[in-house]
Motif scaffolding. Structure first.
Motif, mmCIF file in Angstrom:
data_model
loop_
_atom_site.group_PDB
_atom_site.id
_atom_site.type_symbol
_atom_site.label_atom_id
_atom_site.label_comp_id
_atom_site.label_asym_id
_atom_site.label_seq_id
_atom_site.Cartn_x
_atom_site.Cartn_y
_atom_site.Cartn_z
ATOM 1 N N TYR A 180 0.820 -1.204 0.000
ATOM 2 C CA TYR A 180 0.000 0.000 0.000
ATOM 3 C C TYR A 180 0.860 1.263 0.000
ATOM 4 C CZ TYR A 180 1.014 0.154 5.041
ATOM 5 O OH TYR A 180 1.652 0.189 6.262
ATOM 6 N N LYS A 181 0.293 2.293 -0.614
ATOM 7 C CA LYS A 181 0.840 3.649 -0.579
ATOM 8 C C LYS A 181 -0.323 4.599 -0.360
ATOM 9 C CE LYS A 181 4.637 2.724 -3.825
ATOM 10 N NZ LYS A 181 5.260 3.115 -5.120
ATOM 11 N N VAL A 182 -0.226 5.428 0.662
ATOM 12 C CA VAL A 182 -1.310 6.361 0.967
ATOM 13 C C VAL A 182 -0.727 7.756 1.157
ATOM 14 C CG1 VAL A 182 -2.778 4.596 2.009
ATOM 15 C CG2 VAL A 182 -1.197 5.889 3.451
ATOM 16 N N GLU A 183 -1.586 8.716 0.940
ATOM 17 C CA GLU A 183 -1.237 10.120 1.139
ATOM 18 C C GLU A 183 -2.458 10.829 1.697
ATOM 19 O OE1 GLU A 183 -0.677 13.768 -1.871
ATOM 20 O OE2 GLU A 183 0.910 12.246 -2.061
ATOM 21 N N LEU A 221 1.204 17.318 4.142
ATOM 22 C CA LEU A 221 0.764 15.989 3.746
ATOM 23 C C LEU A 221 1.627 14.929 4.412
ATOM 24 C CD1 LEU A 221 0.158 16.407 -0.097
ATOM 25 C CD2 LEU A 221 -1.578 16.302 1.706
ATOM 26 N N GLN A 222 1.048 13.794 4.653
ATOM 27 C CA GLN A 222 1.749 12.635 5.172
ATOM 28 C C GLN A 222 1.667 11.518 4.140
ATOM 29 O OE1 GLN A 222 3.314 12.748 8.059
ATOM 30 N NE2 GLN A 222 3.418 10.721 9.005
ATOM 31 N N LYS A 223 2.823 10.953 3.798
ATOM 32 C CA LYS A 223 2.879 9.829 2.862
ATOM 33 C C LYS A 223 3.376 8.597 3.599
ATOM 34 C CE LYS A 223 3.512 12.177 -1.583
ATOM 35 N NZ LYS A 223 4.332 12.241 -2.823
ATOM 36 N N CYS A 224 2.651 7.492 3.418
ATOM 37 C CA CYS A 224 3.015 6.241 4.074
ATOM 38 C C CYS A 224 2.999 5.105 3.057
ATOM 39 C CB CYS A 224 2.050 5.907 5.204
ATOM 40 S SG CYS A 224 2.032 7.104 6.558
ATOM 41 N N SER A 225 3.865 4.140 3.264
ATOM 42 C CA SER A 225 3.908 2.945 2.424
ATOM 43 C C SER A 225 4.307 1.764 3.284
ATOM 44 C CB SER A 225 4.890 3.110 1.261
ATOM 45 O OG SER A 225 6.208 3.323 1.748
ATOM 46 N N GLY A 226 3.917 0.588 2.849
ATOM 47 C CA GLY A 226 4.247 -0.593 3.621
ATOM 48 C C GLY A 226 3.649 -1.837 3.011
ATOM 49 N N ILE A 227 3.784 -2.938 3.746
ATOM 50 C CA ILE A 227 3.302 -4.242 3.297
ATOM 51 C C ILE A 227 2.525 -4.897 4.424
ATOM 52 C CG2 ILE A 227 3.969 -6.543 2.513
ATOM 53 C CD1 ILE A 227 6.434 -5.336 1.255
ATOM 54 N N LEU A 228 1.378 -5.434 4.089
ATOM 55 C CA LEU A 228 0.570 -6.218 5.021
ATOM 56 C C LEU A 228 0.539 -7.654 4.534
ATOM 57 C CD1 LEU A 228 -1.569 -6.671 7.297
ATOM 58 C CD2 LEU A 228 -3.290 -6.000 5.607
#
Length: 444
Positions: free
Chosen positions: A50-53, A123-130
């Motif tokens: 996922y990548k969210v902003e 803005l906050q940007k987040c990325s990761g793996i579930l």
């Protein structure tokens, strides 16, 4: 040769550059809890990247919640539940912040998250793996921001993958769909090619009857429907991108093909083109009502396809309606067989073969659906039903009727009374005889 080469080319294109099921969007509608997608993981290698902003506010922070089938059914059907109550029903929550949280639950979960802040844009940007391991079960994913008075204001990119093989993009119920589609499409192309050859031969014999024309129209709709599904899978496999308009058009064409074929079988059972040239008004009204009801169920199904609760439950009601109509159509078909069998004893052998073949085609789908619903549940049930229905059922129905309409056996196996061109000649001669009789009666 061309008919077998084309499916192979499509399969080759599907195998190249595989990715995962890809979803992207922007949510800014004032809601604090919004469903995103569903997916079925089949082993411990399944994951969601996922990548969210999102806009930074005083309240921390958006999250991704995932639910089991029963939990999602509870939160989606209960309108009185607030955002926090819905989160409490989730099997796991991924908070979009730099510090990961690992909660113990009845499934093994592991996710990582990295975030950085863009100060000038706030803005906050987040990325990761579930990673989620739970075989033969759908998982439902929803974005939430319960602490915000403004609701969700977030952009997202999700990529679902399953296992590490070339089918990693497919959800659990879609496994082996590409191979099955290649076999099904190749088979239906072969039948369509044979049908064109039969049509040419029947035209040369002046016996290209209306029943065969209706049959070819039904077969043509099925060929186009499967072609659209093949086109749908090419970007889906290569980039994980789904084009829902293709599947909707393919479903409409498939339903048109099925309804046309069902009506053809009913009319043939009642003797149309074999023992009578016209059908009764009552039968015509029944066929019209049956087709209209199928159309209403399709419209009902499409009207709710944008909501997941409709996709998994209301859509199920529409599918049950299809099976119920299929059984009703078989009853009318069986009644027509009884009448034809009773009134035309010279055609008993044909109607026995025709009735047995078509009864299997009519009843296999509803009976198999009922059996799988009791014996299996979850994605595995849907996967097995897809494998059975898409290939063998079409081959049984179209291939069996095509065998009955073999040009060399016209008026022997498929019992038409007279060639097509002789029908018009007989009608003209009868009309001339009628005029002469009326003329003599007038002078007398």
């Amino acid at each position: 040769m061309r008919q077998s080469t084309f499916p192979c080319i499509l399969l080759f294109l599907m195998l190249c550059c595989t990715s995962g099921k890809y979803l992207s969007g922007n949510i800014k509608n004032g809601q604090s809890w919004v469903f995103v997608s569903e997916f079925s993981f089949v082993d411990d290698q399944g994951k969601l990247e996922y990548k969210v902003e999102y806009s930074v506010t005083g309240e921390c922070c958006p999250s991704l919640a995932y639910y089991s089938h029963d939990s999602y059914k509870t939160v989606s059907t209960n309108n009185d539940m607030d955002c926090q109550s819905k989160l409490s029903r989730a099997q796991g929550i991924v908070k979009f912040q730099s510090t990961p949280t690992n909660d113990s639950s009845n499934i093994s979960e592991n996710y990582s998250s990295q975030c950085f802040h863009i100060i000038d844009k706030n803005l906050q940007k987040c990325s990761g793996i579930l990673r989620v391991y739970s075989p033969d079960q759908w998982w439902f994913f929803a974005l939430s921001h319960c602490n915000s008075s403004q609701g969700l204001d977030i952009s997202y990119e999700f990529t679902f993958t399953n296992s590490d093989n070339w089918e990693e993009h497919l959800s659990g119920e879609e496994m082996h769909s590409v191979e099955n589609l290649a076999v099904s499409f190749g088979s239906i192309l072969v039948l369509f090619g044979i049908g064109l050859l039969f049509a040419r031969r029947l035209l040369q014999l002046d016996k290209l009857h209306k029943a065969f024309k209706v049959f070819m129209a039904s077969l043509s709709c099925e060929v186009i429907a499967q072609l659209l599904i093949c086109i749908f899978y090419i970007p889906y496999v290569r980039g994980g991108i789904q084009i829902p308009y293709l599947t909707n058009a393919a479903e409409l064409l498939h339903l048109t093909s099925q309804v046309t074929f069902i009506l053809l079988l009913i009319l043939l059972a009642h003797g149309w083109t074999m023992t009578k040239a016209r059908i009764s008004r009552d039968l015509a009204k029944f066929c019209s009502l049956l087709a209209f009801t199928y159309g209403c169920l399709f419209a009902y199904k499409q009207a709710f396809s944008d909501h997941l609760i409709a996709h998994f439950f209301l859509e199920g009601l529409a599918d049950k309606g299809y099976q119920f109509l299929r059984i009703i159509a078989w009853v009318c078909f069986a009644f027509g067989l009884y009448l034809s069998f009773r009134n035309h004893s010279d055609k008993k052998i044909f109607y026995l073969y025709f009735g047995a073949l078509c009864s299997v085609w009519f009843l296999f789908e509803p009976l198999s659906t009922l059996a799988f619903s009791f014996l299996l549940s979850g994605p595995s049930s849907m996967k097995i039903m897809r494998l059975f229905r898409s290939t063998w059922l079409d081959m049984l129905g179209f291939g069996g009727i095509l065998r009955l309409m073999l040009p060399s056996m016209v008026d022997v196996v498929f019992p038409h009374r007279v060639p097509v061109n002789e029908v018009d000649t007989v009608q003209v001669q009868d009309w001339n005889n009628f005029q002469q009789t009326e003329h003599l009666n007038y002078h007398f």
